[in-house]
Design an enzyme around this catalytic site. Structure first.
Site, mmCIF file in Angstrom:
data_model
loop_
_atom_site.group_PDB
_atom_site.id
_atom_site.type_symbol
_atom_site.label_atom_id
_atom_site.label_comp_id
_atom_site.label_asym_id
_atom_site.label_seq_id
_atom_site.Cartn_x
_atom_site.Cartn_y
_atom_site.Cartn_z
ATOM 1 N N ASP A 1 0.841 -1.190 0.000
ATOM 2 C CA ASP A 1 0.000 0.000 0.000
ATOM 3 C C ASP A 1 0.880 1.245 0.000
ATOM 4 O O ASP A 1 1.690 1.445 0.910
ATOM 5 C CB ASP A 1 -0.921 -0.005 1.223
ATOM 6 C CG ASP A 1 -2.095 0.946 1.029
ATOM 7 O OD1 ASP A 1 -2.465 1.212 -0.124
ATOM 8 O OD2 ASP A 1 -2.644 1.418 2.042
ATOM 9 N N HIS B 1 -4.232 13.832 0.709
ATOM 10 C CA HIS B 1 -4.432 12.945 1.856
ATOM 11 C C HIS B 1 -3.226 13.001 2.797
ATOM 12 O O HIS B 1 -3.381 13.130 4.014
ATOM 13 C CB HIS B 1 -4.656 11.506 1.376
ATOM 14 C CG HIS B 1 -4.699 10.491 2.477
ATOM 15 N ND1 HIS B 1 -5.762 10.388 3.352
ATOM 16 C CD2 HIS B 1 -3.807 9.535 2.858
ATOM 17 C CE1 HIS B 1 -5.516 9.409 4.213
ATOM 18 N NE2 HIS B 1 -4.352 8.884 3.950
ATOM 19 N N GLU C 1 -10.655 3.926 3.374
ATOM 20 C CA GLU C 1 -9.729 4.717 2.577
ATOM 21 C C GLU C 1 -10.052 4.463 1.115
ATOM 22 O O GLU C 1 -10.008 3.326 0.652
ATOM 23 C CB GLU C 1 -8.269 4.327 2.854
ATOM 24 C CG GLU C 1 -7.778 4.795 4.206
ATOM 25 C CD GLU C 1 -6.261 4.713 4.347
ATOM 26 O OE1 GLU C 1 -5.648 3.814 3.759
ATOM 27 O OE2 GLU C 1 -5.700 5.564 5.063
ATOM 28 N N GLU D 1 -9.176 4.176 -2.439
ATOM 29 C CA GLU D 1 -7.941 3.971 -3.201
ATOM 30 C C GLU D 1 -8.252 3.262 -4.516
ATOM 31 O O GLU D 1 -9.323 2.705 -4.708
ATOM 32 C CB GLU D 1 -6.953 3.082 -2.404
ATOM 33 C CG GLU D 1 -6.586 3.637 -1.034
ATOM 34 C CD GLU D 1 -5.410 2.909 -0.391
ATOM 35 O OE1 GLU D 1 -4.633 2.251 -1.101
ATOM 36 O OE2 GLU D 1 -5.284 3.005 0.851
ATOM 37 N N ASP E 1 -9.122 0.395 1.719
ATOM 38 C CA ASP E 1 -8.140 -0.041 2.711
ATOM 39 C C ASP E 1 -8.640 0.364 4.104
ATOM 40 O O ASP E 1 -8.268 1.400 4.642
ATOM 41 C CB ASP E 1 -6.794 0.617 2.387
ATOM 42 C CG ASP E 1 -5.673 0.055 3.220
ATOM 43 O OD1 ASP E 1 -5.718 -1.145 3.532
ATOM 44 O OD2 ASP E 1 -4.752 0.811 3.556
ATOM 45 N N ARG F 1 -8.107 4.258 12.915
ATOM 46 C CA ARG F 1 -7.257 5.441 13.138
ATOM 47 C C ARG F 1 -6.700 5.522 14.546
ATOM 48 O O ARG F 1 -5.593 6.041 14.763
ATOM 49 C CB ARG F 1 -8.049 6.714 12.836
ATOM 50 C CG ARG F 1 -8.638 6.767 11.460
ATOM 51 C CD ARG F 1 -7.575 6.688 10.399
ATOM 52 N NE ARG F 1 -8.156 6.766 9.065
ATOM 53 C CZ ARG F 1 -7.448 6.608 7.948
ATOM 54 N NH1 ARG F 1 -6.146 6.346 8.021
ATOM 55 N NH2 ARG F 1 -8.027 6.684 6.784
ATOM 56 N N GLN G 1 -3.917 3.043 14.769
ATOM 57 C CA GLN G 1 -2.827 3.586 13.949
ATOM 58 C C GLN G 1 -2.040 4.668 14.698
ATOM 59 O O GLN G 1 -0.800 4.667 14.701
ATOM 60 C CB GLN G 1 -3.421 4.173 12.664
ATOM 61 C CG GLN G 1 -2.406 4.670 11.644
ATOM 62 C CD GLN G 1 -3.090 5.224 10.381
ATOM 63 O OE1 GLN G 1 -4.305 5.113 10.222
ATOM 64 N NE2 GLN G 1 -2.323 5.807 9.495
ATOM 65 N N LYS H 1 -4.183 -1.525 9.796
ATOM 66 C CA LYS H 1 -4.511 -1.728 8.373
ATOM 67 C C LYS H 1 -4.636 -3.207 8.043
ATOM 68 O O LYS H 1 -4.695 -3.558 6.864
ATOM 69 C CB LYS H 1 -3.399 -1.131 7.511
ATOM 70 C CG LYS H 1 -3.036 0.293 7.836
ATOM 71 C CD LYS H 1 -3.949 1.263 7.143
ATOM 72 C CE LYS H 1 -3.399 2.677 7.241
ATOM 73 N NZ LYS H 1 -4.165 3.596 6.414
ATOM 74 N N THR I 1 -8.911 -5.474 3.490
ATOM 75 C CA THR I 1 -8.820 -4.573 2.340
ATOM 76 C C THR I 1 -9.804 -5.112 1.311
ATOM 77 O O THR I 1 -9.672 -6.254 0.881
ATOM 78 C CB THR I 1 -7.386 -4.575 1.767
ATOM 79 O OG1 THR I 1 -6.480 -4.139 2.783
ATOM 80 C CG2 THR I 1 -7.275 -3.662 0.556
ATOM 81 N N GLU J 1 -10.521 12.502 7.294
ATOM 82 C CA GLU J 1 -10.407 13.822 6.665
ATOM 83 C C GLU J 1 -11.760 14.534 6.573
ATOM 84 O O GLU J 1 -11.856 15.731 6.823
ATOM 85 C CB GLU J 1 -9.807 13.684 5.268
ATOM 86 C CG GLU J 1 -8.375 13.191 5.268
ATOM 87 C CD GLU J 1 -7.986 12.666 3.904
ATOM 88 O OE1 GLU J 1 -7.487 13.452 3.100
ATOM 89 O OE2 GLU J 1 -8.201 11.468 3.634
#
Ligand code: MN
Length: 421
Positions: A125, A132, A198, A200, A232, A236, A239, A252, A256, A362
């Site tokens: 990844d 971002h 996420e 992607e 993904d 948070r 993380q 993560k 996925t 975000e």
């Protein structure tokens, strides 16, 4: 541009997304559960194993279409991918030969089940979206340290897990993990309270590279079999506590999701665009001899609490600062070999505006500005039962090349086992 005409009426719908110009590749089954390879065409999937049985499609000396994954076809190499595409365009185009036999191999898409389209052998990844990276960096480290010092010089990434890649429609369980709030003296064990998606894109590697041999960008592009939408899933809070110094790990690793359709690289060739202007010059091995970005409109829809579907973000893959060929060129620089079935994630694709951000982190600015949804519902992060739906398409009203959907619903965390008490 208009769709190339097909004798299958629904394939000629300019907005349908699955014209002869796409031929997205998937693995499907019907009620008997037998998996085989197919391409999407209009409202149908074309059963390639049946074409092969009838002698209308022969790529190798042995059957390769009666499998549960595209890896066998990928391993035949780009010349055979092109041969397959040309043959299918011939069989599905106007004035096609063998039409009754091809008609018998058409299955309505409404009645099929779609599976993971390829065996994922590796998953890397990247973090190639500048907006971002700046948004997350600002929240985690402050605006003055938003972009790490290496970011404008190379596509950074981490080696992920292939074992947790799942196909669209598979539910995702909220993970447990170590969480440490700013005001906690020590971490606690808890289901993630900041579970996120996420947005992607993924590139599917169809041609391997050799150990010890860096691959230039032009060659890297030819290794790509096709592209998928990729979610993904990210915790948070896990993380934030674990990511220094080696990067995300458990945050993560839950799941996925990828879309069931692989859009062929050839189908997206007309939609290549230059990557954004470089802020600092890149080292020569990252040069792009022609435009290598992709113009693909992307959207995120959220179904909160089983309510109505709301579009919460619209962005475009052209926002990626580093193209997939640049990511792959950098990945192989050390001599790291790429394998058939390697999956390369782009990193979250956010645009410059609030409406184009590609994650809840975000969109809600770390929870400071919760999203307001119809019915008085608010969301900072994902709640149990929420469903996230990605859609993507290249082209415009005259000709759409669709990725279909990548969806997943959040299930509650497992009950705490006694040994975790
Ligand atoms: Mn990611």
């Amino acid at each position: 541009m208009q769709p190339t005409p097909s004798w299958i009426e629904s394939a000629n719908d300019p907005a349908g997304g699955f014209p002869l110009d796409n031929l997205a590749m998937g693995v499907f089954s019907e009620t008997d559960g037998r998996k085989r390879l197919g391409v999407a065409i209009g409202d149908f999937v074309l059963d390639l194993s049946r074409l092969e049985e009838e002698g209308l499609l022969a790529l190798a000396g042995e059957p390769v279409m009666n499998r549960g994954a595209w890896n066998g076809v990928m391993a035949l190499g780009p010349a055979k991918w092109d041969e397959m595409r040309a043959r299918l365009r011939e069989l599905l185009g106007e004035g096609a030969p063998h039409r009754p036999a091809v008609e018998r191999a058409l299955v309505r898409r409404a009645g099929i089940r779609l599976h993971l389209p390829f065996d994922v052998t590796e998953f890397t990844d990247f973090y190639a979206g500048r907006h971002h990276a700046e948004n997350v960096g600002t929240m985690f480290r402050g605006p003055e340290n938003a972009l790490p010092p290496n970011w404008l010089h190379m596509p950074i990434g981490y080696n992920g897990r292939a074992s947790s890649v799942i196909v669209s429609g598979t539910p995702v369980r909220r993970p447990w993990g170590q969480i440490k709030g700013r005001d906690f003296a020590a971490p606690i064990l808890s289901p993630s309270r900041r579970f996120d998606f996420e947005l992607e894109m993924g590139a599917v590697i169809g041609r391997p590279s050799r150990p010890g041999e860096p691959v230039p960008t032009e060659e890297a592009e030819r290794m790509i079999f096709g592209y998928v939408l990729l979610n993904d899933w990210s915790a948070r809070d896990i993380q934030a506590w674990e990511y220094q110094p080696l990067g995300p790990f458990q945050a993560k690793a839950t799941a996925t999701s990828i879309s069931p359709w692989i859009v062929p690289r050839a189908a997206l060739a007309p939609f290549r665009v230059p990557t954004p202007p470089r802020e600092v010059p890149l080292l020569p091995y990252l040069a792009e001899p022609h435009p290598m970005g992709l113009d693909i409109a992307l959207e995120v829809a959220l179904v909160a609490d089983g309510g109505e579907e709301v579009i919460i973000s619209r962005t475009n893959a052209r926002e990626l600062y580093y193209s997939f060929p640049q990511q792959i060129a950098h990945h192989t620089l050390s001599g790291c070999p790429m394998r058939v079935g390697d999956l390369v994630g782009s990193g979250t694709i956010s645009g410059p505006t609030r409406e184009s951000r590609g994650s809840m982190l975000e969109l809600s600015w770390g929870g400071a500005e919760p999203l307001e949804l119809p019915g008085g519902i608010t969301r900072s992060f994902l709640e149990d039962g929420d469903e996230v739906i990605f859609r993507g398409a290249a082209g415009g009203p005259d000709l759409a090349i669709s990725f279909g959907e990548c969806r997943g619903r959040v299930l509650p965390a497992i009950e705490k086992p006694f040994w975790m008490e």
